[in-house]
Design an enzyme around this catalytic site. Structure first.
Site, PDB file in Angstrom:
ATOM      1  CB  SER A 301      -0.922   0.001   1.223  1.00 55.34           C
ATOM      2  OG  SER A 301      -1.712   1.169   1.257  1.00 55.34           O
ATOM      3  CD1 TRP A 304      -1.349   0.994  -6.180  1.00 52.62           C
ATOM      4  CD2 TRP A 304      -2.111   2.543  -4.750  1.00 52.62           C
ATOM      5  NE1 TRP A 304      -2.476   1.567  -6.742  1.00 52.62           N
ATOM      6  CE2 TRP A 304      -2.961   2.515  -5.881  1.00 52.62           C
ATOM      7  CE3 TRP A 304      -2.393   3.438  -3.730  1.00 52.62           C
ATOM      8  CZ2 TRP A 304      -4.066   3.358  -6.015  1.00 52.62           C
ATOM      9  CZ3 TRP A 304      -3.500   4.270  -3.850  1.00 52.62           C
ATOM     10  CH2 TRP A 304      -4.321   4.223  -4.983  1.00 52.62           C
ATOM     11  CG  HIS A 305      -0.668   5.624  -1.308  1.00 48.64           C
ATOM     12  ND1 HIS A 305      -1.009   4.437  -0.711  1.00 48.64           N
ATOM     13  CD2 HIS A 305      -1.814   6.346  -1.389  1.00 48.64           C
ATOM     14  CE1 HIS A 305      -2.305   4.440  -0.440  1.00 48.64           C
ATOM     15  NE2 HIS A 305      -2.819   5.570  -0.835  1.00 48.64           N
ATOM     16  N   GLY A 306       3.410   5.666  -3.686  1.00 47.67           N
ATOM     17  CA  GLY A 306       4.578   6.362  -4.216  1.00 47.67           C
ATOM     18  C   GLY A 306       5.856   5.603  -3.946  1.00 47.67           C
ATOM     19  CG  PHE A 472      -1.279   8.948  -4.513  1.00 46.33           C
ATOM     20  CD1 PHE A 472       0.063   9.283  -4.486  1.00 46.33           C
ATOM     21  CD2 PHE A 472      -2.147   9.617  -3.673  1.00 46.33           C
ATOM     22  CE1 PHE A 472       0.540  10.244  -3.609  1.00 46.33           C
ATOM     23  CE2 PHE A 472      -1.686  10.572  -2.796  1.00 46.33           C
ATOM     24  CZ  PHE A 472      -0.353  10.898  -2.762  1.00 46.33           C
TER      25      PHE A 472
END
Length: 472
Positions: A301, A304-306, A472
């Site tokens: 997670s 996934w955001h960065g 994102f």
């Protein structure tokens, strides 16, 4: 083209709605879905022309694989989708020329939707999709750029896309929801964003109170930015007769970190649970394996955001506390406590989430720790006037000047204090925009609210920043 823009509100949306409902009236649903798919591709392409080729190729490859619908096609599709995601989302960290030449905003969201269709088709949870249905499920513009991340079942009944004809009351309530969501983004989130940007650009000047205000402002900015988008997206989808799944449910009211992730970006949580946590074994292979799986989910997670250590730290802060909470709740099942106990639980969860958001926003670990150093200084000089001035919304600042409150040294701080206090009270004690729009009494007050919020937002469109989650 954003939801909160002149071109969208006065050209794209009304024209698309008009043509769509004309087609629904005179033709079958198939033609309507094809039109919505093409309109969605136009919506994406006019905003991100460099990313439209990637999107179209991705649609063609994935649709071909779901028609084959074998285990080999499933594995190939997931590998291809993740590889493309890695290249265009994270490739610029290794090869900067990729990021300079091609960007694909929203690629995480539509890629995950494609993976969901591959999985559900292979599991035989849905029937064969026509090209128009598939393209519509992936590209439907109210959810393509920032979610929700939908399974095909979220928008289908058996093997058919569900299109309901909204009545007058539903349209009215949708306009109300859109107005509130637009206000959240244009007026609230962008005002807070000015304070956050100033603060992170001047961290060495920030002392205890200023650092706390910066941290709190980003926590609220992200909340109102993302929830505003979710509100607008759900309202717009409703105008087309589509009900999107709930993606945001007052997360700062959560009593623990588990509860938080049942409320924040709910469809992302569901995606990781269905397509990663459960295939990894979930809680079926012992507690140790379950805790490892949970930590892996939060690591993914974060990434996934960065791509960066700040996002890894953010993910691990949530993951570690989540695992600790699961260990504790297994031994001591959570019971509803008294109001004081619940309030303390909400406050502690909120403070922890605040601290984690610092890493989410900071460009680097060094700057994140600078902010925490500012808080830890415990030095309380006069508050930074330039930071306070970023809260001075023109319409309210004019009232302060008319009342001559700006003559006093504390006059410049009035709006900052009022805005933060009112927003915190709203976050913790008020109904969500979706609850309010569904249940409020229709009348003069609700109509006046729509008019005031929409006019205010439209007059402020020129200074609107992009959505935070679009990256994102």
């Amino acid at each position: 083209m954003n939801f909160n823009s002149f071109s969208f509100l006065f050209l794209f949306l009304p024209i698309t709605l008009l043509i769509f409902w004309m087609l629904r009236k005179k033709a079958k649903d198939t033609l309507s879905l094809w039109f919505l798919s093409l309109a969605s591709l136009f919506f994406y392409g006019i905003s991100y022309p460099e990313g439209i080729v990637i999107l179209i190729i991705s649609l063609l490859v994935n649709y071909g694989l779901i028609r084959i619908n074998t285990k080999g096609a499933l594995v190939s599709g997931i590998i291809i989708d993740i590889a493309v995601l890695l290249v265009f989302k994270y490739g610029h960290f290794f090869y900067p020329q990729i990021g300079d030449s091609i960007t694909a905003p929203g690629i995480s969201f539509y890629t995950f939707c494609e993976v969901a269709v591959l999985m559900e088709m292979y599991r035989k949870n849905i029937g064969v999709l026509s090209p128009g249905e598939y393209s519509f499920l992936i590209t439907f513009f109210p959810k393509m750029i920032q979610g929700p991340i939908v399974r095909p079942q979220d928008m289908m009944d058996s093997s058919k896309v569900v299109l309901k004809r909204p009545d007058i009351e539903a349209v009215y309530r949708g306009i109300l929801l859109f107005s509130i969501g637009c206000f959240k983004k244009v007026i609230i989130a962008d005002t807070l964003g000015s304070a956050v940007d100033y603060g992170f650009d001047n961290l060495l000047r920030m002392h205890t109170l200023e650092s706390i205000v910066i941290m709190l402002s980003y926590t609220l900015q992200l909340y109102f930015d993302f929830s505003g988008y979710c509100d607008m997206g759900m309202a717009i989808a409703g105008f087309f007769g589509i009900e999107l799944p709930l993606n945001f449910n007052s997360p700062y009211k959560a009593r623990n970190i588990n509860d938080f992730w049942k409320r924040w970006h709910m469809t992302l949580t569901n995606f990781f649970t269905r397509y990663l946590y459960i295939p990894l074994g979930g809680n079926r292979k012992g507690k140790v394996r379950m805790y490892i799986n949970l930590l892996l989910i939060f690591l993914v997670s974060g990434l996934w955001h960065g791509a960066g250590f700040t996002f890894i730290v953010w993910g691990m802060m949530h993951g570690v506390l989540y695992v600790i909470h699961r260990m504790y709740s297994n031994k001591f099942p959570v019971k509803n406590g008294n109001r004081l106990k619940n309030a303390v639980s909400v406050l502690l969860t909120f403070l922890y989430v605040n601290a984690a958001w610092v890493f989410f926003r900071a460009p680097s670990l060094k700057e994140a720790f600078k902010l925490f150093d500012g808080i830890g200084e415990m030095w309380f000089p006069r508050f930074n006037i330039y930071l306070a001035n970023t809260f001075n919304i023109d319409e309210f600042w004019y009232v302060i000047k008319v009342l001559h409150l700006d003559r006093f040294w504390w006059g410049s701080y009035i709006l900052m204090v009022l805005i933060l206090v009112i927003l915190l009270l709203t976050v913790f004690f008020k109904k969500s925009a979706i609850e309010y729009s569904k249940n409020c009494k229709i009348g003069f007050l609700s109509t006046a609210l729509i008019v005031v919020l929409l006019v205010w937002c439209i007059l402020s469109f020129n200074g609107v920043a992009t959505y935070l989650y679009v990256n994102f």
